[in-house]
Scaffold this motif. Structure first.
Motif, PDB file in Angstrom:
ATOM      1  N   GLY A  45       0.797  -1.230   0.000  1.00  0.00           N
ATOM      2  CA  GLY A  45       0.000   0.000   0.000  1.00  0.00           C
ATOM      3  C   GLY A  45       0.824   1.272   0.000  1.00  0.00           C
ATOM      4  N   GLY A  46       1.988   1.250  -0.627  1.00  0.00           N
ATOM      5  CA  GLY A  46       2.784   2.465  -0.739  1.00  0.00           C
ATOM      6  C   GLY A  46       3.573   2.842   0.499  1.00  0.00           C
ATOM      7  N   ASN A  47       3.852   1.870   1.386  1.00  0.00           N
ATOM      8  CA  ASN A  47       4.553   2.196   2.628  1.00  0.00           C
ATOM      9  C   ASN A  47       6.053   1.920   2.564  1.00  0.00           C
ATOM     10  OD1 ASN A  47       4.746  -0.588   2.753  1.00  0.00           O
ATOM     11  ND2 ASN A  47       3.610  -0.816   4.662  1.00  0.00           N
ATOM     12  N   ILE A  48       6.630   1.971   1.369  1.00  0.00           N
ATOM     13  CA  ILE A  48       8.034   1.595   1.187  1.00  0.00           C
ATOM     14  C   ILE A  48       8.960   2.411   2.078  1.00  0.00           C
ATOM     15  CG2 ILE A  48       9.942   1.555  -0.458  1.00  0.00           C
ATOM     16  CD1 ILE A  48       7.855   0.978  -2.640  1.00  0.00           C
TER      17      ILE A  48
ATOM     18  N   CYS B  53      11.023   0.857   5.268  1.00  0.00           N
ATOM     19  CA  CYS B  53      12.487   0.803   5.241  1.00  0.00           C
ATOM     20  C   CYS B  53      13.098   1.633   6.369  1.00  0.00           C
ATOM     21  CB  CYS B  53      13.008   1.281   3.888  1.00  0.00           C
ATOM     22  SG  CYS B  53      12.560   0.206   2.500  1.00  0.00           S
ATOM     23  N   GLU B  54      12.524   2.790   6.625  1.00  0.00           N
ATOM     24  CA  GLU B  54      13.031   3.630   7.712  1.00  0.00           C
ATOM     25  C   GLU B  54      12.862   2.936   9.059  1.00  0.00           C
ATOM     26  OE1 GLU B  54      10.925   7.284   7.332  1.00  0.00           O
ATOM     27  OE2 GLU B  54      12.316   8.126   5.845  1.00  0.00           O
ATOM     28  N   ARG B  55      11.717   2.296   9.257  1.00  0.00           N
ATOM     29  CA  ARG B  55      11.475   1.607  10.521  1.00  0.00           C
ATOM     30  C   ARG B  55      12.449   0.449  10.705  1.00  0.00           C
ATOM     31  NH1 ARG B  55       9.197   2.454  15.553  1.00  0.00           N
ATOM     32  NH2 ARG B  55       9.439   0.442  16.596  1.00  0.00           N
ATOM     33  N   LEU B  56      12.694  -0.286   9.640  1.00  0.00           N
ATOM     34  CA  LEU B  56      13.635  -1.400   9.728  1.00  0.00           C
ATOM     35  C   LEU B  56      15.028  -0.899  10.112  1.00  0.00           C
ATOM     36  CD1 LEU B  56      14.368  -4.388   9.332  1.00  0.00           C
ATOM     37  CD2 LEU B  56      14.741  -3.889   6.905  1.00  0.00           C
ATOM     38  N   CYS B  57      15.470   0.153   9.483  1.00  0.00           N
ATOM     39  CA  CYS B  57      16.787   0.698   9.800  1.00  0.00           C
ATOM     40  C   CYS B  57      16.852   1.179  11.248  1.00  0.00           C
ATOM     41  CB  CYS B  57      17.128   1.842   8.849  1.00  0.00           C
ATOM     42  SG  CYS B  57      17.440   1.307   7.148  1.00  0.00           S
TER      43      CYS B  57
ATOM     44  N   PHE C 280      11.402  -8.085  -3.380  1.00  0.00           N
ATOM     45  CA  PHE C 280      10.925  -8.217  -4.750  1.00  0.00           C
ATOM     46  C   PHE C 280      10.719  -6.847  -5.379  1.00  0.00           C
ATOM     47  CE2 PHE C 280       9.640 -12.625  -3.762  1.00  0.00           C
ATOM     48  CZ  PHE C 280       9.986 -13.252  -4.950  1.00  0.00           C
ATOM     49  N   ASP C 281      10.388  -5.870  -4.557  1.00  0.00           N
ATOM     50  CA  ASP C 281      10.065  -4.536  -5.046  1.00  0.00           C
ATOM     51  C   ASP C 281      11.357  -3.754  -5.278  1.00  0.00           C
ATOM     52  OD1 ASP C 281       9.181  -1.876  -5.414  1.00  0.00           O
ATOM     53  OD2 ASP C 281       7.381  -2.270  -4.230  1.00  0.00           O
ATOM     54  N   PRO C 282      11.710  -3.465  -6.532  1.00  0.00           N
ATOM     55  CA  PRO C 282      12.955  -2.739  -6.790  1.00  0.00           C
ATOM     56  C   PRO C 282      12.978  -1.345  -6.176  1.00  0.00           C
ATOM     57  CG  PRO C 282      11.643  -2.925  -8.800  1.00  0.00           C
ATOM     58  CD  PRO C 282      10.987  -3.795  -7.774  1.00  0.00           C
ATOM     59  N   ARG C 283      11.794  -0.796  -5.890  1.00  0.00           N
ATOM     60  CA  ARG C 283      11.771   0.524  -5.252  1.00  0.00           C
ATOM     61  C   ARG C 283      12.315   0.450  -3.833  1.00  0.00           C
ATOM     62  NH1 ARG C 283       5.528   1.710  -6.210  1.00  0.00           N
ATOM     63  NH2 ARG C 283       5.578  -0.433  -5.391  1.00  0.00           N
ATOM     64  N   ALA C 284      12.060  -0.648  -3.157  1.00  0.00           N
ATOM     65  CA  ALA C 284      12.602  -0.833  -1.805  1.00  0.00           C
ATOM     66  C   ALA C 284      14.118  -1.023  -1.869  1.00  0.00           C
ATOM     67  CB  ALA C 284      11.935  -2.024  -1.130  1.00  0.00           C
TER      68      ALA C 284
END
Length: 300
Positions: free
Chosen positions: A165-168, A172-176, A191-195
């Motif tokens: 739903g567009g939360n890339i 990613c920020e939360r993971l970091c 899978f998402d190249p944007r991520a």
């Protein structure tokens, strides 16, 4: 530069329409050569400032944790991760963002397969997740922070980022943020190249990987993206450090060409037989496995 050369070749072809047949053939050959060179360039992984992949190599990775085929120890569960630690395996796991911005570990966005409830994980808060159980066990959907406590730097992790739903960016920020101060070995993939591109741009020191397979199995993906992902052609955007390719599809021409030209690190998923494990090991790939102990094959 490549685009300019192709345009020049096309102009040469058009101008050659009034010239000899030999000129036209020469122009076509030139265009084909330029397109092939452009294709090969698009396949390139990260070539500069490459991080050290050695700590991730020479390991077997338990897909979604070292769970059992009957799910008595469920996939992506704390017991499954603990079992991997006890056996000395690395782990592959999946992270999603909850409604209240926490990281939960589950493969699917929808809970129906694993918990019997037709609800999306992103629609639930961390507290609401506690109501659900994995398969027919008493195990809950773990938070990523709980997994870090179990792993505690003892084994390496392959962390798959699952945007929805567009939360890339937020995901990613939360993971970091949750990985700040963590000293264990890990890498990220999606899978998402944007991520993958997000990590390239904002966390270039992290080892990043592009997950892919023969995407033609998914009808809801646009044909151009299906073609690009299946053939590793998003590499020119993401410049990954490794490619995690489905073991059933690893004979894909573009993938093999990428390995041949650039010696990119392969991670094969999901390996379920000793025979597949042996084939992957021959080419130096990382094995992401399920259901069996891949060390048995090595001892024979």
């Amino acid at each position: 530069m490549w685009a300019i050369l192709i345009i020049i070749a096309l102009l040469w072809l058009v101008s050659g329409l009034k010239a000899s047949l030999l000129s036209i053939i020469a122009a076509v050959v030139l265009i084909v050569i330029l397109l092939l060179m452009l294709w090969m360039r698009a396949l390139a992984p990260r070539m500069r400032n490459q991080p050290d992949l050695t700590p991730l190599q020479n390991r077997f990775y338990a897909h979604r944790g070292y769970y059992t085929e009957d799910q008595s120890i469920p996939e992506n569960s704390l017991p499954g991760f603990q079992r991997a630690v006890e056996n000395g395996f690395g782990i592959e796991l999946d992270v999603h963002l909850t409604k209240d911005g926490r990281l939960a570990v589950l493969h699917d966005e929808n809970l129906k397969r694993m918990c019997g409830a037709d609800v999306n994980l992103s629609e639930l808060s961390c507290d609401e997740l506690k109501e659900y159980r994995l398969k027919d066990t008493q195990e809950r959907i773990p938070l990523f922070s709980d997994v870090l406590k179990v792993v505690d730097g003892k084994i390496p992790m392959v962390i798959e980022v699952k945007p929805y739903g567009g939360n890339i960016r937020t995901l990613c920020e939360r993971l970091c943020k949750e990985l700040e101060g963590y000293t264990g070995v890990y890498c990220v993939e999606s899978f998402d190249p944007r991520a993958v591109y997000w990590f390239k741009k904002h966390r270039p020191a992290l080892v990043r990987g592009q997950l892919t397979m023969s995407m033609h199995r998914y009808e809801n993906i646009a044909p151009p993206l299906t073609f690009a992902l299946s053939n590793c052609l998003t590499n020119f955007i993401t410049r990954p450090d490794f490619i995690a390719y489905c073991v059933e599809d690893r004979k894909n021409f573009s993938f093999r060409l990428c390995k041949k030209l650039y010696a990119v690190q392969e991670a094969s998923w999901t390996v379920r037989t000793p025979a597949d494990a042996e084939e992957v090991l021959k080419t130096g790939g990382l094995i992401i496995f399920e259901y069996f102990d891949p060390r048995i094959q090595q001892k024979q």
